[in-house]
Design a protein around this motif. Structure first.
Motif, PDB file in Angstrom:
ATOM      1  N   VAL A   1      11.014  -4.418   3.741  1.00 51.08           N
ATOM      2  CA  VAL A   1      10.735  -3.064   3.250  1.00 51.08           C
ATOM      3  C   VAL A   1       9.669  -3.117   2.153  1.00 51.08           C
ATOM      4  O   VAL A   1       8.758  -2.290   2.115  1.00 51.08           O
ATOM      5  CB  VAL A   1      12.031  -2.374   2.742  1.00 51.08           C
ATOM      6  N   LEU A   2       9.760  -4.101   1.276  1.00 53.61           N
ATOM      7  CA  LEU A   2       8.781  -4.258   0.202  1.00 53.61           C
ATOM      8  C   LEU A   2       7.399  -4.580   0.771  1.00 53.61           C
ATOM      9  O   LEU A   2       6.385  -4.053   0.306  1.00 53.61           O
ATOM     10  CB  LEU A   2       9.249  -5.346  -0.768  1.00 53.61           C
ATOM     11  N   GLN A   3       7.343  -5.423   1.791  1.00 53.92           N
ATOM     12  CA  GLN A   3       6.056  -5.735   2.429  1.00 53.92           C
ATOM     13  C   GLN A   3       5.455  -4.493   3.091  1.00 53.92           C
ATOM     14  O   GLN A   3       4.237  -4.273   3.014  1.00 53.92           O
ATOM     15  CB  GLN A   3       6.222  -6.858   3.459  1.00 53.92           C
ATOM     16  N   LYS A   4       6.277  -3.675   3.725  1.00 54.05           N
ATOM     17  CA  LYS A   4       5.793  -2.423   4.319  1.00 54.05           C
ATOM     18  C   LYS A   4       5.267  -1.485   3.241  1.00 54.05           C
ATOM     19  O   LYS A   4       4.256  -0.806   3.426  1.00 54.05           O
ATOM     20  CB  LYS A   4       6.910  -1.749   5.123  1.00 54.05           C
ATOM     21  N   PHE A   5       5.967  -1.440   2.111  1.00 55.06           N
ATOM     22  CA  PHE A   5       5.516  -0.625   0.986  1.00 55.06           C
ATOM     23  C   PHE A   5       4.123  -1.074   0.552  1.00 55.06           C
ATOM     24  O   PHE A   5       3.237  -0.251   0.321  1.00 55.06           O
ATOM     25  CB  PHE A   5       6.508  -0.733  -0.176  1.00 55.06           C
ATOM     26  N   LEU A   6       3.916  -2.385   0.444  1.00 54.77           N
ATOM     27  CA  LEU A   6       2.622  -2.904   0.010  1.00 54.77           C
ATOM     28  C   LEU A   6       1.508  -2.599   1.011  1.00 54.77           C
ATOM     29  O   LEU A   6       0.366  -2.381   0.611  1.00 54.77           O
ATOM     30  CB  LEU A   6       2.699  -4.409  -0.222  1.00 54.77           C
ATOM     31  N   LYS A   7       1.839  -2.582   2.289  1.00 52.27           N
ATOM     32  CA  LYS A   7       0.825  -2.235   3.297  1.00 52.27           C
ATOM     33  C   LYS A   7       0.364  -0.795   3.138  1.00 52.27           C
ATOM     34  O   LYS A   7      -0.807  -0.489   3.326  1.00 52.27           O
ATOM     35  CB  LYS A   7       1.359  -2.468   4.709  1.00 52.27           C
ATOM     36  N   SER A   8       1.281   0.087   2.778  1.00 51.72           N
ATOM     37  CA  SER A   8       0.912   1.498   2.606  1.00 51.72           C
ATOM     38  C   SER A   8       0.435   1.805   1.187  1.00 51.72           C
ATOM     39  O   SER A   8      -0.102   2.868   0.940  1.00 51.72           O
ATOM     40  CB  SER A   8       2.078   2.409   2.983  1.00 51.72           C
ATOM     41  N   HIS A   9       0.641   0.872   0.254  1.00 45.20           N
ATOM     42  CA  HIS A   9       0.198   1.021  -1.135  1.00 45.20           C
ATOM     43  C   HIS A   9      -0.479  -0.275  -1.577  1.00 45.20           C
ATOM     44  O   HIS A   9       0.063  -1.016  -2.386  1.00 45.20           O
ATOM     45  CB  HIS A   9       1.386   1.306  -2.064  1.00 45.20           C
ATOM     46  N   PRO A  10      -1.669  -0.576  -1.049  1.00 49.26           N
ATOM     47  CA  PRO A  10      -2.312  -1.856  -1.362  1.00 49.26           C
ATOM     48  C   PRO A  10      -2.613  -1.994  -2.853  1.00 49.26           C
ATOM     49  O   PRO A  10      -2.947  -1.026  -3.528  1.00 49.26           O
ATOM     50  CB  PRO A  10      -3.594  -1.838  -0.536  1.00 49.26           C
ATOM     51  N   ALA A  11      -2.476  -3.221  -3.336  1.00 45.79           N
ATOM     52  CA  ALA A  11      -2.669  -3.502  -4.761  1.00 45.79           C
ATOM     53  C   ALA A  11      -4.083  -3.953  -5.098  1.00 45.79           C
ATOM     54  O   ALA A  11      -4.371  -4.251  -6.248  1.00 45.79           O
ATOM     55  CB  ALA A  11      -1.664  -4.564  -5.201  1.00 45.79           C
ATOM     56  N   GLY A  12      -4.935  -4.023  -4.114  1.00 49.30           N
ATOM     57  CA  GLY A  12      -6.306  -4.461  -4.380  1.00 49.30           C
ATOM     58  C   GLY A  12      -6.389  -5.964  -4.527  1.00 49.30           C
ATOM     59  O   GLY A  12      -5.650  -6.709  -3.892  1.00 49.30           O
ATOM     60  N   ASP A  13      -7.251  -6.395  -5.436  1.00 52.14           N
ATOM     61  CA  ASP A  13      -7.540  -7.830  -5.555  1.00 52.14           C
ATOM     62  C   ASP A  13      -6.799  -8.500  -6.715  1.00 52.14           C
ATOM     63  O   ASP A  13      -7.212  -9.557  -7.172  1.00 52.14           O
ATOM     64  CB  ASP A  13      -9.043  -8.046  -5.700  1.00 52.14           C
ATOM     65  N   ILE A  14      -5.706  -7.930  -7.162  1.00 58.58           N
ATOM     66  CA  ILE A  14      -4.969  -8.558  -8.263  1.00 58.58           C
ATOM     67  C   ILE A  14      -4.094  -9.697  -7.744  1.00 58.58           C
ATOM     68  O   ILE A  14      -3.778  -9.767  -6.562  1.00 58.58           O
ATOM     69  CB  ILE A  14      -4.091  -7.537  -9.020  1.00 58.58           C
ATOM     70  N   ASP A  15      -3.718 -10.578  -8.649  1.00 59.06           N
ATOM     71  CA  ASP A  15      -2.791 -11.663  -8.335  1.00 59.06           C
ATOM     72  C   ASP A  15      -1.397 -11.040  -8.264  1.00 59.06           C
ATOM     73  O   ASP A  15      -0.898 -10.524  -9.266  1.00 59.06           O
ATOM     74  CB  ASP A  15      -2.864 -12.728  -9.431  1.00 59.06           C
TER      75      ASP A  15
END
Length: 137
Positions: free
Chosen positions: A63-77
């Motif tokens: 679920v967290l990975q899906k969240f990140l796909k729809s809310h990309p964090a850009g180029d941060i670590d």
């Protein structure tokens, strides 16, 4: 003297998908501005109410990975972390274990609109070993 921020922890509650994730957006922006690493964390319940979920931590990691796909964090670590247990205790525990510089947490619980902070944000602010930035959603 300003403290250097190297590590930011941002816990999010993925059980409330319809809510605003202002804390996540603020944490990403803070990590970009300060060139810091961001730990995006969610806490799986100790006892899952949905009996169809066998692997609680694996389910919430997906679920967290899906969240990140729809809310990309850009180029941060960015590091993704799933813990199991009591939300407020796990957040404080991770902050201590990882020596986090700041926690960016949301305070939005529709059942406690009349309070200054939600119970999780209040506990984290009270017991955290580091600064806590509370984003009112």
């Amino acid at each position: 003297m300003t403290r250097e921020t190297k590590l930011i922890l941002c816990p999010i509650n993925l059980r409330h998908a319809e809510y605003d994730y202002g804390e996540y957006e603020e944490a990403v922006a803070m990590a970009q501005r300060r060139n810091a690493k961001l730990i995006l964390m969610t806490v799986a319940p100790e006892f899952e109410r949905n009996l169809n979920i066998q692997d609680t931590e694996g389910y919430w990691r997906d679920v967290l990975q899906k969240f990140l796909k729809s809310h990309p964090a850009g180029d941060i670590d960015l590091e993704v972390l799933v813990r199991k247990g009591s939300t407020h205790r796990e957040i404080v525990k991770v902050a201590k274990e990882r020596k986090v510089d700041v926690i960016v947490i949301g305070s939005a619980n529709p059942r406690v609109k009349d309070y200054l902070l939600g119970t999780t944000a209040s506990h984290v602010a009270s017991y955290s070993p580091c600064s806590v930035y509370v984003v009112r959603n």
